[in-house]
Design an enzyme around this catalytic site. Structure first.
Site, PDB file in Angstrom:
ATOM      1  N   HIS A 396       0.817  -1.221   0.000  1.00  0.00           N
ATOM      2  CA  HIS A 396       0.000   0.000   0.000  1.00  0.00           C
ATOM      3  C   HIS A 396       0.849   1.269   0.000  1.00  0.00           C
ATOM      4  O   HIS A 396       0.321   2.365  -0.215  1.00  0.00           O
ATOM      5  CB  HIS A 396      -0.941  -0.007   1.220  1.00  0.00           C
ATOM      6  CG  HIS A 396      -2.317   0.495   0.916  1.00  0.00           C
ATOM      7  ND1 HIS A 396      -2.570   1.486  -0.001  1.00  0.00           N
ATOM      8  CD2 HIS A 396      -3.527   0.136   1.417  1.00  0.00           C
ATOM      9  CE1 HIS A 396      -3.864   1.730  -0.054  1.00  0.00           C
ATOM     10  NE2 HIS A 396      -4.473   0.918   0.787  1.00  0.00           N
ATOM     11  N   ASP A 400      -2.265   1.891  -4.760  1.00  0.00           N
ATOM     12  CA  ASP A 400      -3.533   2.299  -4.173  1.00  0.00           C
ATOM     13  C   ASP A 400      -4.554   1.186  -4.303  1.00  0.00           C
ATOM     14  O   ASP A 400      -4.526   0.372  -5.241  1.00  0.00           O
ATOM     15  CB  ASP A 400      -4.069   3.561  -4.867  1.00  0.00           C
ATOM     16  CG  ASP A 400      -3.179   4.775  -4.624  1.00  0.00           C
ATOM     17  OD1 ASP A 400      -2.520   4.816  -3.569  1.00  0.00           O
ATOM     18  OD2 ASP A 400      -3.136   5.660  -5.497  1.00  0.00           O
TER      19      ASP A 400
END
Length: 424
Positions: A396, A400
């Site tokens: 992450h 995204d």
């Protein structure tokens, strides 16, 4: 007579130290030139250390699990002639691995020369009674093979690391005519108080370090999507019937590799490596797919290089070749490094959902779960379809959530309409 001292060689790639994994000789053994003396583990692969001379082993320089610096004394061999150590400058005797360490070799590591062959071990006691709730150590492939043969794994003596059951153990078990035998009732219900301590060394230590490093450094998140693989399975079956005899059989994996390659054209941020120390993301045009492979010594990730330039059959052949090399301990360092994205699958044992751990410094890993037939509603009608989940993880810090979902949705669309896999 003289003494020839063999020092830990420079493996290359700037490696300053390696882990001594297993000895293939002991003090007093006679060795010949090119005989493998020991295996050492680098950050990437297992490396054999051969003998450059004929002679007799007089001292060992370390114990399995010990981290040794390049240039340190590995082994001393008594040879005819002067050897490479002057009498006046001969080093102090290096420590000999104790008897207990030799026992650890036969339990923990994969192929010590002194250990009996699987068939020999089985002949000494081919059937071992474990408690009903004791889960014997074995790879998923071995478990599937045992299931297909109708063998209860808890009855098979394992000769691999830590008593792991190997394919050879299943064959030896069948050879002894024990496939339909059952453990004595008294043994099956007997109380057990034994314990076994397994040193975490060699490949298992490297796997532990890499998994811990990945979970500590990357911001993992997982995304699971359901895919209807009926059409692609029909295509695979058709191609195998038509071309299997001449081009080789296709599994689902080369179709998945192809789908990843096509989807990455629109999502290049998934085919990347993240250097978190330099704070630099490197996106790569070449798609080098790591294929997680379970071996008898642990998890390995051989690399299918330039998957973007391979046909289905080319990918299938390369996946099979690399998996075989990894399982046999023959994969080279180059074959085990350089991946840009990883594919992991437990095949028929893939379960419903998993949470794969990233193969750092990559930012994406695609996990394959098992295919099951389920009733689905299509255009108002209930039909039986072959369904499969993809359980994938992403970093992450780089990827995204929306992009990850769209990437997996793109793979889903390609597999559900397999003709699109080949439309440029």
């Amino acid at each position: 007579m003289g003494t020839h001292v063999i020092k830990m060689p420079d493996i290359g790639e700037g490696i300053a130290e390696v882990e001594l994994s297993v000895w293939h000789v002991k003090v007093g053994d006679m060795v010949v030139e090119d005989q493998v003396l020991a295996d050492v583990m680098t950050d990437k692969a297992m490396v054999d250390i051969p003998s450059p001379v004929h002679g007799k082993v007089i001292a060992l320089g370390g114990q399995p699990g010990e981290v040794m610096a390049v240039g340190s004394v590995l082994i001393s061999i008594e040879v005819e002639g002067a050897g490479n150590v002057k009498e006046s400058a001969q080093p102090a005797p290096v420590k000999e691995a104790p008897v207990a360490a030799a026992k650890v070799e036969t339990v923990v590591e994969s192929k010590p020369v002194a250990a009996p062959s699987p068939k020999a071990a089985v002949c000494q006691g081919p059937m071992v009674a474990r408690a009903a709730d004791e889960r014997p150590l074995a790879s998923p492939a071995v478990r599937k093979h045992a299931l297909d043969l109708g063998i209860q794994l808890r009855l098979v003596r394992g000769t691999g690391p830590a008593g792991r059951v190997l394919h050879e153990d299943l064959e030896a078990y069948l050879t002894q005519g024990q496939s339909n035998a059952s453990a004595p009732v008294a043994a099956a219900y007997a109380q057990r108080t034994d314990e076994q301590q397994i040193p975490v060394i060699g490949m298992r230590r490297k796997i532990a370090q890499r998994m811990q490093d990945a979970t500590q450094r990357a911001a993992h998140f997982s995304y699971v999507e359901e895919i209807d693989v009926t059409a692609v399975e029909e295509l695979r079956t058709h191609l195998n019937e038509k071309h299997g005899a001449t081009r080789g059989k296709l599994t689902l994996l080369p179709f998945l590799v192809r789908a990843m390659v096509v989807a990455l054209r629109d999502f290049p941020q998934m085919n990347a490596r993240y250097d978190d120390e330099a704070q630099v993301i490197t996106r790569l045009g070449a798609v080098h797919v790591g294929v997680a492979t379970q071996s008898d010594v642990g998890l390995m990730v051989p690399v299918v290089r330039h998957a973007e330039a391979r046909s289905l059959w080319d990918s299938a052949a390369e996946i099979a070749r690399l998996a075989n090399a990894a399982r046999n301990g023959k994969a080279s360092r180059d074959e085990l490094s350089g991946s840009t994205i990883t594919l992991t699958s437990l095949g028929a044992l893939g379960g419903i959902v998993s949470t794969p751990v990233l193969n750092l410094p990559e930012v994406a890993i695609v996990g394959v779960n098992k295919i099951v037939e389920r009733p689905m509603v299509i255009k108002g009608q209930i039909v039986i379809r072959k369904m499969m989940n993809l359980s994938s993880s992403f970093d992450h810090r780089v990827v995204d959530g929306m992009d990850a979902a769209l990437f997996i949705q793109a793979i889903r669309g390609l597999l559900e309409q397999p003709a699109t896999l080949f439309v440029d």
